[in-house]
Design a protein around this motif. Structure first.
Motif, mmCIF file in Angstrom:
data_model
loop_
_atom_site.group_PDB
_atom_site.id
_atom_site.type_symbol
_atom_site.label_atom_id
_atom_site.label_comp_id
_atom_site.label_asym_id
_atom_site.label_seq_id
_atom_site.Cartn_x
_atom_site.Cartn_y
_atom_site.Cartn_z
ATOM 1 N N UNK A 28 74.578 -3.499 107.608
ATOM 2 C CA UNK A 28 74.380 -3.072 106.220
ATOM 3 C C UNK A 28 72.911 -2.687 106.060
ATOM 4 N N UNK A 29 72.651 -1.592 105.373
ATOM 5 C CA UNK A 29 71.268 -1.246 105.054
ATOM 6 C C UNK A 29 71.149 -1.095 103.540
ATOM 7 N N UNK A 30 70.154 -1.784 102.984
ATOM 8 C CA UNK A 30 69.945 -1.751 101.537
ATOM 9 C C UNK A 30 68.933 -0.649 101.228
ATOM 10 N N UNK A 31 69.264 0.224 100.288
ATOM 11 C CA UNK A 31 68.357 1.327 99.962
ATOM 12 C C UNK A 31 68.175 1.416 98.446
ATOM 13 N N UNK A 54 73.909 9.316 104.322
ATOM 14 C CA UNK A 54 75.090 9.854 105.009
ATOM 15 C C UNK A 54 74.690 10.987 105.955
ATOM 16 N N UNK A 55 73.781 11.839 105.485
ATOM 17 C CA UNK A 55 73.302 12.942 106.321
ATOM 18 C C UNK A 55 72.631 12.426 107.582
ATOM 19 N N UNK A 56 71.975 11.290 107.455
ATOM 20 C CA UNK A 56 71.279 10.718 108.609
ATOM 21 C C UNK A 56 72.234 10.008 109.564
ATOM 22 N N UNK A 57 73.481 9.801 109.143
ATOM 23 C CA UNK A 57 74.441 9.211 110.069
ATOM 24 C C UNK A 57 75.039 7.887 109.627
ATOM 25 N N UNK A 58 74.729 7.473 108.401
ATOM 26 C CA UNK A 58 75.366 6.269 107.871
ATOM 27 C C UNK A 58 76.853 6.553 107.667
ATOM 28 N N UNK A 59 77.718 5.536 107.867
ATOM 29 C CA UNK A 59 79.154 5.766 107.816
ATOM 30 C C UNK A 59 79.720 5.809 106.404
ATOM 31 N N UNK A 60 79.165 4.951 105.515
ATOM 32 C CA UNK A 60 79.668 4.958 104.140
ATOM 33 C C UNK A 60 78.611 4.336 103.226
ATOM 34 N N UNK A 61 78.787 4.542 101.938
ATOM 35 C CA UNK A 61 77.809 4.011 100.998
ATOM 36 C C UNK A 61 78.461 3.444 99.754
ATOM 37 N N UNK A 67 81.574 7.575 99.687
ATOM 38 C CA UNK A 67 80.622 6.963 98.758
ATOM 39 C C UNK A 67 81.369 6.474 97.540
ATOM 40 N N UNK A 68 81.239 5.184 97.288
ATOM 41 C CA UNK A 68 81.977 4.584 96.194
ATOM 42 C C UNK A 68 80.989 4.011 95.186
ATOM 43 N N UNK A 69 81.206 4.320 93.914
ATOM 44 C CA UNK A 69 80.381 3.725 92.864
ATOM 45 C C UNK A 69 81.156 2.566 92.258
ATOM 46 N N UNK A 70 80.504 1.404 92.182
ATOM 47 C CA UNK A 70 81.177 0.208 91.681
ATOM 48 C C UNK A 70 80.392 -0.386 90.519
ATOM 49 N N UNK A 71 81.085 -1.182 89.708
ATOM 50 C CA UNK A 71 80.455 -1.825 88.544
ATOM 51 C C UNK A 71 80.386 -3.336 88.776
ATOM 52 N N UNK A 72 79.734 -4.032 87.849
ATOM 53 C CA UNK A 72 79.660 -5.497 87.935
ATOM 54 C C UNK A 72 81.057 -6.107 87.967
ATOM 55 N N UNK A 73 81.986 -5.506 87.174
ATOM 56 C CA UNK A 73 83.347 -6.036 87.153
ATOM 57 C C UNK A 73 84.025 -5.865 88.504
ATOM 58 N N UNK A 74 83.800 -4.695 89.138
ATOM 59 C CA UNK A 74 84.407 -4.449 90.451
ATOM 60 C C UNK A 74 83.982 -5.511 91.469
ATOM 61 N N UNK A 75 82.679 -5.833 91.465
ATOM 62 C CA UNK A 75 82.193 -6.752 92.495
ATOM 63 C C UNK A 75 82.278 -8.214 92.049
#
Lengths: 280, 379
Positions: A8-11, A78-85, A213-221
């Motif tokens: 995991x990489x935090x950005x 993603x362009x740099x080669x990350x699999x998902x975000x 790429x998935x956008x999530x909310x506080x409720x989702x997590x």
């Protein structure tokens, strides 16, 4: 594809303080107008994550928290080669301090799933605290390596070199662990043409992009909103004051031939006192 | 003015006294050492902590973890602590996050009441340890402070009504704020200990004098999981050239140099001086033009050389806090509006690639003429 490491990489997206666009005359940032960029320290973390994947196999997931435009840095990853975000985006996160941020990211990591190694940039250029990484490690009950400038895996063990005052130390630990990468690590490699092309194609098909790429909310997590944002932050900025302009007594030398300018300065102060003895 | 106040006062709700939430208490400094050398920042923190503790009329505590610490506990007393707590264990000889974290958390939990303030150095150790302790106790932590004080705070924000009130004794943790020419006062009076890390080189230590105080040994109960990381080796780097913080003369470069190669020129300029070093702004360190060890400023080193030559450095607040105490500052920058010209002593508006080679030339001339003078002198 069962082998290798789940990385995991935090950005984070930060205002570009290097450019004058978006800076108010008094030196404050106008966040609405400011240019945005990937936190420079995170580029080193991204490099560490991608290099680890390249050397030992596995997958890299980028996680960010911020308003919707922060999706830009996930595309860049993603362009740099990350699999998902994953982007954690929720209005209730506004004004989170480091503790509240670490809590929200901790819940997001739990939501994303299993991992072996988490890479973070040493710090961000807008907060400058270097606190979120270790606070995340505390929440996840992980060993940590901060100020890391070299990283490898040997026989399933992580060997990391970290900066200390006046030198460095080498530490060894088994995953899972969290590592914050200093800017003396290897710079991020250029993105490949293929990576950039792939993301360009994906952006044309939103449904397909949504798989990456998935956008999530506080409720989702499943994060408790009471522990996020202003409410969940034990610190507040009570007051800011402009730093008074110092001196104002600068002698400016300009508009003359270069040798004249230099001569003026050298004779105008005691620089010569510090010169090394003449070599001859 | 007085009228206005009279008008306002009745409207202003009586603020609840919140001193029970954030009572005064001891000030705790967590000591730091590398290979047996007490770090200067610890003595600086004791100096700053002493002032805060005296303001509240409270004792100054110091916690030191290690093994076979010799006279270190006594030194901590001599520099201002009233009570030194010693955690001695072979596994604590060198700093490691998890064992140190365990000892600090156990120690704080064993106290009948929490210290008011807890201070650590803003170093690779303090910035590694402090956030874990703050997260464990869910308390506030301010990074990289440059000023500390104790004072009142009126909280009126309605986001959380239960917090509204007057907090009479808060830790004021003051730091330059990100990317902006601002100083921010950060508070967290809702829970003790209120924590901060403080930049090395900013606070003033008390002189060492024989002081009385208590030295108390505390138990160490490490757990299996605290040993998940081991230290293989610790290397002291013999500084290549002169250590930045000890140099008399620093020639520093910024983004205005345009390319990494500009640093060769700075190296040559630095070579003209006795006891000199090359420094850099953060931007060029971020770009990888020069190692992090050379960085001057808020997230780099604080320096106060006799002479500081800033080449192509705009002089943003983050850089300024690291070098503004230099005795003589000469700035070279193309942009006449660069902030550095507001606090440098001499400013040259122009292109570094024209000015610096000319400087080198004139300095070399001066050196050789002073050489000639010496010959004349022995005549």
């Amino acid at each position: 594809m069962a082998s290798g490491y789940k990385i995991i990489v935090m950005v984070k997206q930060v205002p570009d303080t290097g450019s004058k666009a978006g800076l108010n005359p008094d030196g404050t940032i106008d966040r609405a107008r400011a240019k945005r960029m990937l936190n420079p320290f995170d580029k080193f973390a991204l490099q560490a994550a991608l290099h680890t994947k390249k050397m030992y196999g596995g997958s890299v997931t980028a996680i960010s928290m911020g308003p919707p435009p922060a999706v830009e840095i996930l595309l860049e990853a993603l362009e740099h080669g990350v699999d998902r975000g994953f982007l954690l985006s929720d209005r209730r996160l506004a004004a989170s301090d480091t503790l509240a941020t670490a809590y929200a990211l901790y819940k997001t990591i739990q939501y994303v799933g299993d991992f072996d190694i988490i890479f973070c940039g040493l710090q961000t250029t807008d907060g400058d605290t270097a606190q979120v990484g270790p606070q995340l490690a505390e929440r996840l009950n992980l060993p940590q390596v901060t100020y890391c400038e070299d990283f490898s895996v040997q026989n399933g063990e992580v060997h990391a070199r970290r900066i200390i005052e006046g030198g460095h130390q080498t530490v060894i630990a088994k995953p899972p662990l969290l590592v914050t990468i200093a800017n003396s690590y290897h710079p991020l490699e250029y993105k490949s043409f293929r990576g950039a092309w792939r993301v360009q194609q994906l952006q044309r098909k939103q449904e397909e992009l949504a798989q990456y790429i998935k956008t999530v909310t506080l409720d989702d997590v499943g994060a408790d909103p009471e522990r996020c944002g202003l409410k969940g932050s034990p610190t507040i900025v009570a007051k800011t004051e402009k730093v008074g302009e110092l001196g104002g007594s600068c002698s400016i030398h300009e508009g003359k031939a270069v040798d004249e300018l230099v001569k003026e300065v050298i004779t105008g102060c005691n620089v010569k006192e510090f010169l090394a003895a003449g070599k001859k | 003015m007085a009228e206005e106040q009279e008008k306002k006062q009745p409207e202003k709700p009586e603020l609840k006294d919140m001193s029970a939430i954030c009572p005064i208490g001891e000030v705790l400094v967590i000591a730091e050492h590398i290979l047996g050398d007490l770090q200067p920042v610890t003595l600086e923190l004791l100096g700053a902590g002493r002032i805060l503790a005296d303001k509240m009329g409270q004792p100054l505590l110091c916690l030191v973890m290690g093994h076979e610490l010799g006279d270190m506990p006594q030194r901590l007393l001599d520099h201002g602590a009233d009570r030194v707590y010693v955690a001695d264990h072979p596994e604590l000889k060198n700093y490691r996050t998890l064992p140190y974290r365990r000892v600090v958390c156990d120690f704080l939990e064993s106290l009948p009441s929490q210290p008011h303030t807890c201070l650590l150095g803003s170093t690779t150790t303090g910035r590694d340890l402090a956030p874990r302790i703050a997260a464990h106790f869910d308390t506030g932590l301010t990074a990289d402070t440059t000023e500390l004080d104790i004072g009142p705070y009126e909280h009126t924000s309605k986001v959380d009504p239960s917090k509204i009130g007057l907090y009479p004794n808060c830790l004021y943790a003051i730091r330059p704020s990100f990317g902006e020419s601002l100083k921010a006062r950060i508070l967290g009076p809702w829970k003790n200990p209120q924590m901060a890390t403080t930049r090395p080189g900013v606070m003033v230590p008390l002189p060492r004098e024989s002081r009385k105080g208590e030295i108390i040994n505390i138990p160490v109960n490490l757990q299996e999981t605290d040993h998940r990381l081991t230290v293989k080796e610790i290397v002291r780097e013999v500084a290549k050239g002169v250590n930045l913080t000890e140099a008399d003369v620093i020639v520093a470069g910024g983004y205005g140099l345009g390319t990494q190669d500009g640093f060769n020129m700075l190296q040559e300029l630095a070579g003209c001086f006795e006891n000199s070093a090359v420094g850099a702004s953060r931007k060029v360190v971020d770009l990888g033009w020069i190692p992090y060890q050379n960085q001057v400023g808020q997230t780099g080193k604080t320096v106060r050389p006799k002479l500081y030559i800033a080449c192509g450095i705009s002089g943003a607040i983050q850089h300024r806090v690291g070098m503004s105490k230099s005795s003589l500052i000469i700035a070279i920058n193309k942009d006449p509006d660069a902030p550095i010209f507001k606090f440098a002593h001499h400013g040259i508006v122009g292109d570094c690639y024209q000015i610096i080679p000319e400087m080198i030339k004139q300095f070399k001339q001066a050196q050789s003429t002073s050489g000639v003078k010496e010959v004349v002198g022995t005549h």
